[in-house]
Design an enzyme around this catalytic site. Structure first.
Site, PDB file in Angstrom:
ATOM      1  N   HIS A   1      50.324 -70.549 -74.336  1.00 23.74           N
ATOM      2  CA  HIS A   1      49.750 -71.738 -74.978  1.00 23.74           C
ATOM      3  C   HIS A   1      50.806 -72.757 -75.410  1.00 23.74           C
ATOM      4  CE1 HIS A   1      47.499 -74.361 -77.573  1.00 23.74           C
ATOM      5  NE2 HIS A   1      48.150 -73.925 -78.637  1.00 23.74           N
TER       6      HIS A   1
ATOM      7  N   GLU B   1      52.443 -70.888 -88.550  1.00 21.97           N
ATOM      8  CA  GLU B   1      51.074 -70.519 -88.868  1.00 21.97           C
ATOM      9  C   GLU B   1      50.753 -69.085 -88.419  1.00 21.97           C
ATOM     10  OE1 GLU B   1      49.146 -72.538 -90.520  1.00 21.97           O
ATOM     11  OE2 GLU B   1      47.040 -72.185 -90.014  1.00 21.97           O
ATOM     12  N   ASP B   2      51.254 -68.696 -87.272  1.00 18.10           N
ATOM     13  CA  ASP B   2      50.790 -67.449 -86.644  1.00 18.10           C
ATOM     14  C   ASP B   2      51.825 -66.337 -86.555  1.00 18.10           C
ATOM     15  OD1 ASP B   2      48.407 -68.758 -86.253  1.00 18.10           O
ATOM     16  OD2 ASP B   2      48.836 -69.334 -84.181  1.00 18.10           O
TER      17      ASP B   2
ATOM     18  N   ASP C   1      48.126 -80.060 -77.704  1.00 19.56           N
ATOM     19  CA  ASP C   1      47.637 -78.754 -78.154  1.00 19.56           C
ATOM     20  C   ASP C   1      46.132 -78.661 -77.913  1.00 19.56           C
ATOM     21  OD1 ASP C   1      47.494 -76.306 -79.779  1.00 19.56           O
ATOM     22  OD2 ASP C   1      46.766 -77.603 -81.403  1.00 19.56           O
TER      23      ASP C   1
ATOM     24  N   HIS D   1      55.083 -75.077 -82.145  1.00 17.42           N
ATOM     25  CA  HIS D   1      54.050 -75.610 -83.033  1.00 17.42           C
ATOM     26  C   HIS D   1      53.182 -74.576 -83.738  1.00 17.42           C
ATOM     27  CE1 HIS D   1      51.070 -75.367 -79.684  1.00 17.42           C
ATOM     28  NE2 HIS D   1      50.175 -75.353 -80.661  1.00 17.42           N
TER      29      HIS D   1
ATOM     30  N   ASP E   1      33.716 -99.763 -59.353  1.00 20.93           N
ATOM     31  CA  ASP E   1      35.070 -99.245 -59.560  1.00 20.93           C
ATOM     32  C   ASP E   1      35.122 -97.730 -59.611  1.00 20.93           C
ATOM     33  OD1 ASP E   1      33.727 -99.051 -61.914  1.00 20.93           O
ATOM     34  OD2 ASP E   1      35.343 -99.823 -63.186  1.00 20.93           O
TER      35      ASP E   1
HETATM   36 MN    MN Z   1      48.169 -74.466 -80.798  1.00 22.27          MN
END
Ligand code: MN
Length: 501
Positions: free
Chosen positions: A52, A80-81, A144, A76, A265
């Site tokens: 990811h 958090e993880d 993300d 990123h 278009d």
């Molecule tokens: Mn993420």
């Protein structure tokens, strides 16, 4: 959508603007740190988690972001993880990258749950503040979200709907406002697929059938235009065909009674040439070759779209007399159309080349556009204070709705939201001009104060020096928060003076 494991080498190869060796080392270091931190974590799809951040980083590299932003994309989800902290990231990769990640982590807690309007408002507010603080944070968040949408099939159906709704309401308009057409189009198509599956499939089928039918004809047009330009000594950087994305096609079809033959278009031929002069020469050559359709020439080069989009569009009777849209632009305009504000990093780094330290942001990275934007954010915040509802109102009108450009008789450009009135125009020039307005001429014709200003019009405001106060009734038709708050403030002040007498 099939998922394949991607490698850090692919990310490096994806850079639109190749990094220096120092930049590349930074990206590789960030990858190794993130990979070790995430360890054997897995995504819902069963893929190793690092897939990811790698995918997020690849999107960022593709749209032209620099090595620091790509490194932040890799890191990123770390604070958090994983057990690793922001402090460690700051020590290892510098405060600039750490701050970007802190912003993303804060934004990550935004969840548009339930139907409560105030939650949405608060989410918007936070997103908005993050944008003001560092626009790169929002660009990483978009990348993300794009990867999360690409892999949404692995989630439960109720989560799919919730996330698709949130994406459509928040991320698609932001990608649009930032001019990142690449991401906007893909996000909107993915949302459309989950939110209106039947309509999506229907539109996709129409598009595919038509495109197959038109392929030979478009190829012929590309060859003919290429040859004509070469004959006239115009160097082309690229000529290619480009199909409209599914969700935009659906919106267009709705406007034309679902009749695909009225959508001109669906596929356009794009001609990319060296400079602005060559754009206009190319327009002339295309028109000499193919008869133009009356009233279908749009010159977004001299009159850019509100999000900065520049190009010349023309609809012509192409090979075999069949209708064809041509879009003519320079490489820079093309990159800005695809990558929007991200293209700014691309051109900025190309100009300055020298990469001194990746720990500190370069001062000249902040463009004029960005400065204006941040300034505007600050003014709104001061104006609207902490009332999220009013904040949202102002945001909806000023930020998300499409803007138009009108001119003063001296040629100054005034940017306004669609539907804005003559009075909004007057206040956009100056508060005092607004207060003293008694009339207006639009394109030379006397017009009432509540007249709506259209894109490209010349508006002359007629003022009366003796007039000191705005009219209470104006509040009923003005659209900008600037005009509204100026009128209210002036009336309130007058009332206070009156009371003291
Ligand atoms: Mn993420």
């Amino acid at each position: 959508m099939k998922q394949q494991t991607i490698t850090i080498d692919e990310v490096i190869k994806a850079f639109k603007n190749p990094p220096t060796s120092e930049g590349e080392k930074l990206v590789r270091d960030a990858f190794e740190f993130a990979r070790d931190a995430h360890g054997d974590q897995k995504r819902e799809s069963g893929m190793p988690y690092i897939h990811h951040p790698l995918s997020t980083a690849k999107i960022l590299a593709t749209i032209g972001m620099d090595a620091r932003t790509v490194a932040a994309g890799l890191l990123h989800d770390v604070p958090e993880d994983t057990p690793e902290t922001l402090t460690t990231i700051s020590k290892k990769f510098g405060p600039d990258i750490a701050q970007m990640i802190e912003g993303i982590t804060k934004l990550g807690r935004i969840k548009l749950r339930g139907t409560k309007e105030e939650h949405k408002l608060e989410n918007w507010r936070r997103m908005f503040l993050a944008m003001g603080a560092d626009i790169r944070t929002v660009i990483i968040k978009l990348a993300d979200r794009l990867h999360n949408m690409q892999t949404l099939e692995h989630l439960r159906p109720d989560k799919q709907i919730r996330i698709a709704n949130e994406t459509m309401e928040i991320y698609v308009p932001i990608a649009n406002r930032l001019g990142i057409g690449e991401i906007r189009g893909e996000l909107a198509d993915l949302c459309f697929m989950y939110l209106q599956p039947k309509e999506y499939q229907y539109t996709k089928n129409i598009s595919e059938t038509k495109l197959k039918e038109k392929k030979l004809y478009v190829d012929k047009a590309i060859t003919e235009i290429g040859a004509a330009l070469k004959n006239e000594g115009i160097t082309t950087i690229d000529i290619h065909g480009r199909a409209k994305n599914i969700q935009s096609l659906y919106l267009k079809l709705q406007k034309h009674d679902m009749d695909i033959n009225r959508v001109f278009d669906l596929i356009a031929v794009r001609v990319i040439v060296q400079d602005v002069a060559a754009c206009y020469e190319t327009l002339g050559i295309v028109h000499k070759k193919y008869r133009p359709m009356i009233g279908r020439i749009k010159d977004y080069i001299s009159l850019p779209k509100p999000n900065g989009y520049q190009s010349i569009h023309t609809t012509v009777f192409g090979p075999d007399g069949r209708v064809l849209e041509a879009q003519i632009r320079t490489q820079k305009m093309h990159d800005e159309a695809e990558f929007g504000i991200a293209a700014h990093w691309l051109y900025e780094t190309q100009k300055t080349k020298g990469w001194k330290s990746y720990f500190l942001p370069k001062k000249n990275e902040i463009s004029k556009k960005e400065v204006e934007w941040v300034q505007q954010l600050k003014e709104w915040q001061e104006d609207l204070g902490n009332n999220p509802e009013e904040f949202m109102e102002g945001l909806k009108v000023d930020f998300l709705k499409n803007h138009i450009f009108a001119f003063t008789p001296l040629g100054d450009i005034i940017e306004l939201p669609e539907g804005a009135s003559v009075v909004d125009f007057a206040y956009a020039i100056h508060t005092d001009v607004g207060h003293m307005t008694i009339g207006a001429r639009i394109d030379g014709k006397m017009s009432s104060l509540d007249s709506v200003v259209e894109n490209g019009q010349i508006v002359e405001i007629i003022t009366d020096r003796n007039r000191k106060l705005p009219n209470q009734d104006w509040l009923e038709f003005v659209k900008t928060s600037n005009a509204k708050s100026s009128i209210r403030r002036a009336l309130k002040r007058a009332q206070e003076v009156e009371n003291e007498k």
